[in-house]
Design an enzyme around this catalytic site. Structure first.
Site, short mmCIF file in Angstrom:
data_model
loop_
_atom_site.label_atom_id
_atom_site.label_comp_id
_atom_site.label_asym_id
_atom_site.label_seq_id
_atom_site.Cartn_x
_atom_site.Cartn_y
_atom_site.Cartn_z
N GLN A 235 0.83 -1.18 0.12
CA GLN A 235 -0.10 -0.13 0.00
C GLN A 235 0.89 1.34 -0.08
O GLN A 235 1.61 1.27 0.79
CB GLN A 235 -0.82 0.09 1.30
CG GLN A 235 -1.79 1.11 1.44
CD GLN A 235 -2.26 1.15 2.78
OE1 GLN A 235 -1.94 0.68 3.69
NE2 GLN A 235 -3.47 2.01 2.91
N GLY A 236 0.77 2.06 -1.01
CA GLY A 236 1.47 3.28 -1.03
C GLY A 236 0.58 4.54 -0.50
O GLY A 236 -0.17 5.29 -1.45
N SER B 89 4.02 -2.17 4.35
CA SER B 89 4.64 -3.32 4.66
C SER B 89 4.48 -4.29 3.37
O SER B 89 3.67 -3.86 2.57
CB SER B 89 3.39 -4.10 5.68
OG SER B 89 2.69 -3.16 6.25
N GLU C 256 -10.67 -1.68 4.78
CA GLU C 256 -9.73 -2.00 5.89
C GLU C 256 -10.47 -2.34 7.43
O GLU C 256 -10.06 -3.30 8.06
CB GLU C 256 -8.74 -0.99 6.00
CG GLU C 256 -7.41 -1.28 6.94
CD GLU C 256 -6.57 -0.35 7.01
OE1 GLU C 256 -6.69 0.79 6.66
OE2 GLU C 256 -5.19 -0.36 7.19
N GLU D 281 -5.68 8.89 18.09
CA GLU D 281 -6.19 10.09 17.89
C GLU D 281 -7.29 10.45 16.81
O GLU D 281 -8.32 11.19 16.84
CB GLU D 281 -5.04 11.06 17.85
CG GLU D 281 -4.13 11.33 19.17
CD GLU D 281 -3.03 10.07 19.27
OE1 GLU D 281 -3.13 9.15 18.34
OE2 GLU D 281 -2.51 10.07 20.34
#
Lengths: 298, 380
Positions: free
Chosen positions: B127-128, B162, B245, B363
């Site tokens: 994933q970029g 990753s 996700e 957060e």
């Protein structure tokens, strides 16, 4: 697996929410002991089995009663005492003729009820010396044990605990809702205070508490209703979690309200006291967790 | 409401259990996660076995190699893999993010080309999204995708990726129109990681391992047909990726926590614990059940609406904090061994510090809950 409320259950919950909001609004006379018991009987809430409903529905009603901070002994009668009672006694409860409570730790709920279950299954008329509790709508007392009669039914501790957990869930949800409403409408420094993360993030934390508590409460209620073997551990888990969540939800909501939340005038302290009563009645959260640990670590 | 498996679910669970017992050797159970997820060649072999047995992409449509199964089957798969302390499929990004995004926004050609190799673990995805100056603020990405005829020329840097060092493809969000307003200036591309101009550098993290990478793009030419969604619609496409996700990861998160709590209970049973530690162990078990049943409630809503509910943010937030607490607790249980052990628990405690940062910092998740769930005014 399907862990969602049915249409009927959602309707029951909404109807309870509406009815309670109408009869027990936030701006009511909080010193009044009027609990509209006869109306509860008419609604069928005192004998849900009559309508083919079970403990999951009772738990939903208890959640809504907590949300409204209902003053009468519904939880004591239906949540705690019912499994002890005979068919005839249940019929009288269903008709709104008898109110019951149970003796826990020698200081039972005494005011506003007719009978108390004590000594492992004996019914006593609710006479004795009343003692005020942290929640003034739940007067406790020292039972005068005279004229006792044995009861036909049995103790159902997981059910009683889950009832407390369900009510605590409603209290937590209400404290959260009040906090959100205040954070949206109260302006300081020219903005709603909910704009500030120092205010909004504790409310977000309460939201996670409430959602997790709801999952545990519904799980426990389902286990109780189905006689699942996990009912004792689920009930202990749900009660420890939900009662603590309710206390914390009220405390964060009081803080979010600022000065007004600390006044007698604002209803928040009523919910806080209800939460403290629920957390303190019967086994406390730490004891419940030790029970869970005993079951897990055998 | 019925928490029992349906007959079909029970049958699936039973077959799955038997299959895991027959195919997962004892010495391959209880891995510590982290870099082991891609360093051990067995993980890819295991992933392929999962695919061949029909357990990869359970909920994906059949025409793309999936099983077209209900989401409850996916939940059962996570539970049973956790119970067996089995490794996850190596194609985490492909299965959880790239695949669902391609299914939602891809052309038929893209679906035919990319989906099946994800399931078979033949092609690995990364994933970029994150950049050095765009972490929580994803819309601030600076990597450029400049249209030059039939290609986009990609220049820039991505970070915290990753699997990038073993990946064949990258889902990339890049700025395609610097003049367009925020949220309308991004384009979503599928980038071949073997293309000229792509450079991957491992990013060593505080555990000492390098699970993540930086990716540098220098004039990388990406064919226009590798775009997902329209030019300028990258933000909207990326939201699909992040939604999925959160929807599917709840069960994955809880599954890893389940395995970790199981291990904690084993450690606890081997020792005489005082009431304080016994209570603390119970607290973590209770939190796990709360997360488990919250996933089930979310699943119910997801199955009815097709859109993940807000519970996902709550699960991720509480899971990450629970994992941090319980790794601490485990080391306390170990006593003096706690500081000597450079194995499983020490690794878990160090690795868990990333849990409240990756996949949405706590957060940001609290902001999401406050604004989108509770309806509080925006803080910025």
């Amino acid at each position: 697996m399907d862990f969602a409320l049915s249409e009927e259950q959602l309707e029951l919950k909404q109807a309870a929410r509406d009815w309670l909001a109408d009869r027990f609004p936030l701006d009511r006379d909080w010193e009044s002991t009027e609990d509209r018991w006869a109306e509860l009987a008419e609604l069928g809430w005192l004998d849900v089995a009559e309508a083919g409903l079970g403990f999951v529905e009772e738990a939903l009603l208890l959640e809504e009663l907590g949300y409204a901070c209902y003053p009468g002994p519904y939880i004591a009668t239906v949540g705690f005492a019912l499994p002890w009672l005979s068919a005839e006694q249940r019929a009288r409860v269903g008709a709104g003729e008898e109110r019951w409570s149970v003796d826990v730790d020698g200081v039972p709920w005494l005011g506003s009820v007719d009978f108390v279950v004590s000594d492992g299954g004996t019914a006593y008329p609710a006479r004795g010396q009343e003692v005020a509790s942290v929640d003034p709508s739940r007067p406790m007392g020292r039972l005068e044990k005279a004229d006792g009669e044995p009861l036909a039914g049995n103790r159902n501790l997981p059910r009683a605990r889950t009832a407390s957990a369900a009510e605590a869930l409603g209290v937590a949800q209400r404290a959260l809702d009040l906090g959100i409403e205040h954070a949206k409408t109260r302006l300081q420094f020219g903005k709603p205070i909910g704009t500030y993360q120092a205010v909004s993030h504790p409310l977000a934390q309460t939201y996670t508490d409430v959602e997790l508590a709801r999952s545990l409460v519904y799980w426990a209620a389902w286990c109780v209703a189905e006689g699942d073997e996990r009912a004792p551990i689920a009930a202990a888990a749900a009660t420890a979690f939900a009662t603590e969540a309710a206390v914390a939800a009220c405390e964060r909501s009081i803080q979010a309200h600022g000065g007004i939340g600390f006044t007698w005038e604002h209803p928040l302290h009523r919910f806080y006291k209800r939460a403290l009563w629920l957390e303190g009645f019967g086994a406390r959260p730490a004891e419940l967790r030790l029970e869970v640990a005993n079951a897990l670590l055998e | 409401m019925d928490l029992r498996d349906t007959p079909a679910e029970a049958e699936f669970r039973e077959e799955l259990r038997a299959w895991i017992d027959a195919n997962l050797p004892a010495e391959k159970r209880g891995g510590r996660g982290g870099a082991q997820r891609f360093e051990d060649p067995f993980v890819r072999e295991w992933s392929r076995k999962l695919y061949e047995a029909g357990y990869a992409g359970l909920t994906w449509p059949k025409e793309y190699g999936g099983a077209g199964a209900p989401y409850s089957f996916q939940a059962i798969l996570y539970e049973e893999l956790a119970a067996a302390q089995a490794a996850a499929h190596v194609g985490v990004i492909g299965l959880g993010m790239a695949g669902p995004t391609i299914i939602a926004h891809g052309t038929e050609e893209q679906k035919a080309r990319y989906l099946r190799p994800i399931l078979a673990a033949d092609e690995i995805w990364c994933q970029g999204f994150s950049e050095p100056d765009a972490g929580s603020d994803l819309a601030a990405v600076r990597t450029r995708a400049e249209r030059r005829g039939d290609v986009y020329a990609v220049n820039g840097q991505k970070v915290w990726s990753s699997f990038a060092h073993i990946a064949d493809f990258c889902i990339l969000v890049a700025r395609s129109d610097p003049g367009a307003p925020r949220y309308r200036n991004l384009t979503y591309l599928i980038v071949d990681m073997h293309a000229s101009g792509v450079e991957v550098r491992p990013l060593r993290q505080l555990t000492g391992e390098a699970e993540f990478n930086e990716i540098f793009f220098s004039d990388v030419e990406v064919p226009v047909e590798n775009r997902l969604g329209d030019e300028g619609e990258g933000w909207q496409v990326a939201m699909t990726t992040l939604l999925h996700e959160r929807a599917t990861l709840g069960f994955a998160f809880t599954a890893t926590l389940d395995a970790t709590v199981g291990r904690l209970l084993e450690e606890a049973r081997e020792r005489e614990l005082g009431p304080r530690l016994r209570e603390a162990v119970a607290r973590e078990w209770i939190e796990l059940q709360a997360l488990r049943y919250t996933n089930y409630r979310a699943l119910g809503a997801y199955e009815r609406t097709g859109v993940p509910g807000p519970e996902g943010s709550a699960v991720k937030l509480r899971w990450s904090e629970a994992n941090q607490r319980l790794t601490k607790l485990a080391r306390e249980l170990l006593g003096p061994e706690g500081i000597l052990d450079d194995g499983w628990w020490n690794h878990q405690q160090l690795r868990s510090r990333g849990n409240t940062i990756e996949a949405g910092t706590s957060e940001v998740l609290r902001n999401i809950i406050a604004e989108r769930v509770l309806g509080l005014p925006r803080s910025r």
